[in-house]
Design an enzyme around this catalytic site. Structure first.
Site, PDB file in Angstrom:
ATOM      1  N   GLU A 200       8.629  16.818  14.934  1.00 13.60           N
ATOM      2  CA  GLU A 200       8.918  16.582  13.409  1.00 13.60           C
ATOM      3  C   GLU A 200       8.446  17.676  12.507  1.00 13.60           C
ATOM      4  O   GLU A 200       7.069  17.466  12.541  1.00 13.60           O
ATOM      5  CB  GLU A 200       8.758  15.428  12.929  1.00 13.60           C
ATOM      6  CG  GLU A 200       9.659  14.721  11.967  1.00 13.60           C
ATOM      7  CD  GLU A 200       9.421  13.475  11.594  1.00 13.60           C
ATOM      8  OE1 GLU A 200       8.434  12.974  11.390  1.00 13.60           O
ATOM      9  OE2 GLU A 200      10.431  12.733  11.131  1.00 13.60           O
TER      10      GLU A 200
ATOM     11  N   CYS B 181      13.436  11.182   6.864  1.00 10.77           N
ATOM     12  CA  CYS B 181      13.201  10.661   8.420  1.00 10.77           C
ATOM     13  C   CYS B 181      14.418  11.108   9.302  1.00 10.77           C
ATOM     14  O   CYS B 181      14.374  11.339  10.375  1.00 10.77           O
ATOM     15  CB  CYS B 181      12.905   9.456   8.375  1.00 10.77           C
ATOM     16  SG  CYS B 181      13.946   8.243   7.354  1.00 10.77           S
TER      17      CYS B 181
ATOM     18  N   GLU C  58       9.007   2.453  10.987  1.00  8.26           N
ATOM     19  CA  GLU C  58       9.942   3.134  11.097  1.00  8.26           C
ATOM     20  C   GLU C  58       9.182   4.581  11.096  1.00  8.26           C
ATOM     21  O   GLU C  58       8.679   4.868  10.058  1.00  8.26           O
ATOM     22  CB  GLU C  58      10.842   3.130   9.576  1.00  8.26           C
ATOM     23  CG  GLU C  58      12.118   3.629   9.808  1.00  8.26           C
ATOM     24  CD  GLU C  58      12.348   5.255   9.462  1.00  8.26           C
ATOM     25  OE1 GLU C  58      11.416   5.941  10.148  1.00  8.26           O
ATOM     26  OE2 GLU C  58      13.092   5.408   8.334  1.00  8.26           O
TER      27      GLU C  58
ATOM     28  N   LYS D  29       0.803  -1.184  -0.141  1.00  9.92           N
ATOM     29  CA  LYS D  29       0.094  -0.013  -0.144  1.00  9.92           C
ATOM     30  C   LYS D  29       1.057   1.210  -0.119  1.00  9.92           C
ATOM     31  O   LYS D  29       1.500   1.682   0.816  1.00  9.92           O
ATOM     32  CB  LYS D  29      -0.708  -0.048   1.230  1.00  9.92           C
ATOM     33  CG  LYS D  29      -2.210   0.740   1.283  1.00  9.92           C
ATOM     34  CD  LYS D  29      -2.296   2.089   0.682  1.00  9.92           C
ATOM     35  CE  LYS D  29      -1.964   2.999   1.630  1.00  9.92           C
ATOM     36  NZ  LYS D  29      -1.753   4.264   1.161  1.00  9.92           N
TER      37      LYS D  29
HETATM   38  O1  TXE Z   1       2.166  10.177   6.894  1.00  9.06           O
HETATM   39  P1  TXE Z   1       1.220   8.776   7.261  1.00  9.06           P
HETATM   40  P2  TXE Z   1       1.687  11.748   6.399  1.00  9.06           P
HETATM   41  C1  TXE Z   1       6.039  11.851   9.231  1.00  9.06           C
HETATM   42  C2  TXE Z   1       6.299  13.549   8.774  1.00  9.06           C
HETATM   43  C3  TXE Z   1       4.874  13.671   8.444  1.00  9.06           C
HETATM   44  C4  TXE Z   1       3.982  12.941   9.170  1.00  9.06           C
HETATM   45  C5  TXE Z   1       2.667  12.646   8.409  1.00  9.06           C
HETATM   46  O2  TXE Z   1       6.520  14.097   9.964  1.00  9.06           O
HETATM   47  O3  TXE Z   1       4.625  15.166   8.503  1.00  9.06           O
HETATM   48  O4  TXE Z   1       4.526  11.666   9.360  1.00  9.06           O
HETATM   49  O5  TXE Z   1       2.727  12.368   7.165  1.00  9.06           O
HETATM   50  C6  TXE Z   1      -0.698   5.270   5.238  1.00  9.06           C
HETATM   51  N1  TXE Z   1      -3.688   2.651   8.415  1.00  9.06           N
HETATM   52  N2  TXE Z   1       6.414  11.156   7.998  1.00  9.06           N
HETATM   53  O6  TXE Z   1       0.344  11.951   6.758  1.00  9.06           O
HETATM   54  O7  TXE Z   1      -0.017   9.157   7.424  1.00  9.06           O
HETATM   55  C7  TXE Z   1      -0.586   6.394   4.132  1.00  9.06           C
HETATM   56  O8  TXE Z   1      -1.516   6.054   2.986  1.00  9.06           O
HETATM   57  C8  TXE Z   1      -2.558   1.981   7.669  1.00  9.06           C
HETATM   58  C9  TXE Z   1       7.605  10.375   8.459  1.00  9.06           C
HETATM   59  O9  TXE Z   1       1.977  11.544   4.947  1.00  9.06           O
HETATM   60  O10 TXE Z   1       2.036   8.137   8.187  1.00  9.06           O
HETATM   61  C10 TXE Z   1       0.663   6.266   3.668  1.00  9.06           C
HETATM   62  O11 TXE Z   1       0.993   4.963   2.820  1.00  9.06           O
HETATM   63  N3  TXE Z   1      -2.180   2.991   6.659  1.00  9.06           N
HETATM   64  C11 TXE Z   1       7.855   9.553   7.383  1.00  9.06           C
HETATM   65  C12 TXE Z   1       1.533   6.013   4.771  1.00  9.06           C
HETATM   66  O12 TXE Z   1       0.715   5.468   5.871  1.00  9.06           O
HETATM   67  C13 TXE Z   1      -2.192   4.420   6.672  1.00  9.06           C
HETATM   68  C14 TXE Z   1       7.584   9.534   5.946  1.00  9.06           C
HETATM   69  C15 TXE Z   1       2.145   7.136   5.383  1.00  9.06           C
HETATM   70  O13 TXE Z   1       1.430   8.061   5.447  1.00  9.06           O
HETATM   71  C16 TXE Z   1      -3.281   4.677   7.774  1.00  9.06           C
HETATM   72  C17 TXE Z   1       6.434  10.224   5.774  1.00  9.06           C
HETATM   73  C18 TXE Z   1      -3.866   3.909   8.587  1.00  9.06           C
HETATM   74  N4  TXE Z   1      -4.814   4.230   9.462  1.00  9.06           N
HETATM   75  C19 TXE Z   1       5.847  11.133   7.009  1.00  9.06           C
HETATM   76  N5  TXE Z   1      -3.073   6.282   7.337  1.00  9.06           N
HETATM   77  C20 TXE Z   1       9.240   8.594   7.474  1.00  9.06           C
HETATM   78  N6  TXE Z   1       9.518   7.793   8.561  1.00  9.06           N
HETATM   79  O14 TXE Z   1      10.129   8.683   6.874  1.00  9.06           O
HETATM   80  C21 TXE Z   1      -2.098   6.609   6.601  1.00  9.06           C
HETATM   81  N7  TXE Z   1      -1.669   5.229   6.468  1.00  9.06           N
END
Ligand code: TXE
Length: 495
Positions: A382, A282, A248, A173
């Protein structure tokens, strides 16, 4: 476009819903893809379950599995430019940066191919000649792999390559914002002969399909890279069936500069640490922790050079960095900076979105917030944008300085990565030991190799990717005890 890949077929969403993918550099639509719903997620789980329970992949000899991974790497080398273009259109990142990502991705596939083939299991010497006792590894089962938008295909490779190397089946996904390179990977796996049902792709919103995927009793493992809040909810929804979870979740990473550092290298790398990929990394070095005596020298130069960084789209050869992923994310970064200023941080540069021809994209300039301390939200949360906070430390002895620097560097609920800059090797090693983060760079920032583990302490996550542990995440360990001369146990009375 039919972008769901389930049981070896490309399909539209059962609902017929679609989503437009826009390039953050221009706001223009680059592709329209299927938007998966719960029914599609259930179909993908069912395909992956059947392929694991009765398909050939889990028992395919490891050399054959490894050969398939190597063919994917070769294919990526051959199609590097085009796949990098897709990645840049989805993310807005510079094409040259996407090209570097492609090389890293090919190395990841080759690393896990080599590692899987070198795994030997273990034989235990029980001292009993009629007993064979051995420890073997087996695939975990059906894996749900959920990836973010900042390094879409790279994060996918960190999960897909070890999952396949170990013999698992999976449902991928990808972020709903950046699906194109995941689609490329599925096509490549299909054309390289991966059996139907082993790899499945559902493109769409995590909020919509996420819980279906993570709660299912037919799923054995969830590996997730993304935000902390989403990570917590995934862990909770996986708890109902006690499935394996690998997370992560980012970081708020300290970059510590002592006065005895190589100053040119430290300053130059402090810029790359935070402003690479507009801070959407990250492991970004978002917290500069600098010895008080060199604060002005270091921060003045960082500010001067931050102002020279040129923003632009993926194919603008003069650009040094690109836009943020979306307007929504830009608004979040703006709010973060506004709160920092309310809390008393001093804005040294940036802090305002650019106008002119960049106004159509979601751009935000390199921003430096000086005079920060541990009482402020900006030091702990963050931003995931190009925003550097500056804190200082001091001490009248070497020990005091190191104590102060280590205390500030560890004052975070994250623990993904950090760096220390000093020409004193003993101090460098002491600091590396004291800093509670999964990766520590000494006199460097950002490099990684697929042979070394990657992951975080504290709330940065659970488990490790890459290295050897990155394969073990996708394996179960089994002990097989074989008595070649069966005899009665003679424990309970017979009469
Ligand atoms: O991330 P999400 P978002 C951090 C960064 C950013 C914050 C939010 O601080 O501002 O996260 O970003 C899926 N069940 N990072 O909203 O929601 C979603 O569809 C299962 C750090 O974009 O964490 C996507 O595929 N899956 C990070 C994935 O989760 C779900 C990189 C990431 O989205 C879900 C990105 C659910 N309930 C953001 N809800 C890093 N560690 O590098 C969402 N998703």
């Amino acid at each position: 476009m039919s972008s769901l890949y389930i049981n070896g077929s490309w399909k539209p969403a059962a609902s017929g819903n679609t989503r437009d993918i826009t390039c953050p550099a221009t706001g223009e639509t680059v592709i329209t893809v299927s938007e998966a719903g719960k029914d599609d997620a259930l179909a993908a789980i069912s395909a992956a379950r059947t392929a694991f329970d009765s398909g050939p992949w889990p028992t395919t000899p490891t050399p054959e599995r490894a050969a398939l991974l190597r063919r994917i790497a070769d294919r990526l080398d051959a199609e590097r430019d085009e796949v990098a273009r897709l990645e840049s259109l989805d993310t807005g990142k510079r094409h040259v940066e996407s090209l570097i990502d492609m090389d890293d991705i090919a190395s990841v596939f080759r690393h896990f191919a080599d590692l899987a083939q070198s795994e030997a299991g273990r034989v235990i010497d029980t001292g009993m000649p009629t007993i064979s006792s051995r420890v073997v590894t087996e695939p975990v089962g059906v894996c749900v792999l959920i990836t973010p938008w900042n390094f879409p295909l790279l994060q996918t490779a960190w999960k897909v390559a070890p999952a396949l190397a170990a013999g698992n089946t999976f449902i991928l996904k990808p972020s709903e914002l950046t699906p194109q390179t995941a689609m490329w990977l599925m096509k490549a796996l299909e054309e390289e002969g991966l059996p139907a049902g082993v790899a499945n792709l559902v493109t769409g919103s995590g909020a919509e399909v996420g819980p279906t995927l993570t709660e299912s009793a037919d799923v054995d493992m969830v590996s997730f890279t993304g935000g902390l809040v989403t990570g917590r909810s995934i862990m909770a929804s996986a708890a109902g069936t006690v499935k394996r979870v690998a997370l992560e979740l980012g970081g708020k990473n300290p970059n510590v500069i002592f006065a005895d550092a190589n100053m040119e290298a430290a300053i130059d790398n402090a810029l790359t640490a935070i402003f690479l990929d507009s801070g959407q990394v990250c492991s970004a070095g978002a917290r500069l922790i600098v010895e008080e005596s060199i604060h002005d020298e270091v921060v003045d130069e960082i500010v001067r050079r931050a102002k020279l960084i040129r923003l632009g789209g993926p194919f603008d050869e003069k650009a040094n960095t690109g836009p943020l992923i979306s307007e929504e994310h830009l608004a979040k970064v703006e709010k973060y900076v506004a709160e920092a200023l309310e809390d008393g941080a001093k804005l040294r540069c940036g802090g305002e979105r650019p106008g002119g021809e960049l106004a159509a994209g979601s751009y935000y300039p390199p921003t430096v917030l000086d005079e920060c301390d541990g009482s402020m939200r900006c030091v702990h949360d963050e931003s995931f944008g190009p925003v550097l906070t500056v804190e200082t430390f001091s001490g009248s002895t070497d020990d005091e300085k190191e104590d102060a620097a280590a205390r500030i560097a560890n004052d975070t609920y994250y623990g993904l990565a950090g760096a220390v800059w000093t020409e004193n090797a003993g101090r460098a090693e002491r600091m590396a030991k004291r800093m509670r983060h999964g990766t520590i760079w000494i006199n460097d920032y950002h490099p990684y190799v697929p042979q070394a583990e990657w992951g975080g302490m504290k709330q940065s996550g659970i488990g490790r990717e890459l290295g050897e542990a990155g394969l073990h995440e996708y394996q179960e360990t089994k002990h097989i005890w074989h008595n070649t001369a069966p005899a009665e146990a003679d424990w309970f009375p017979k009469n």
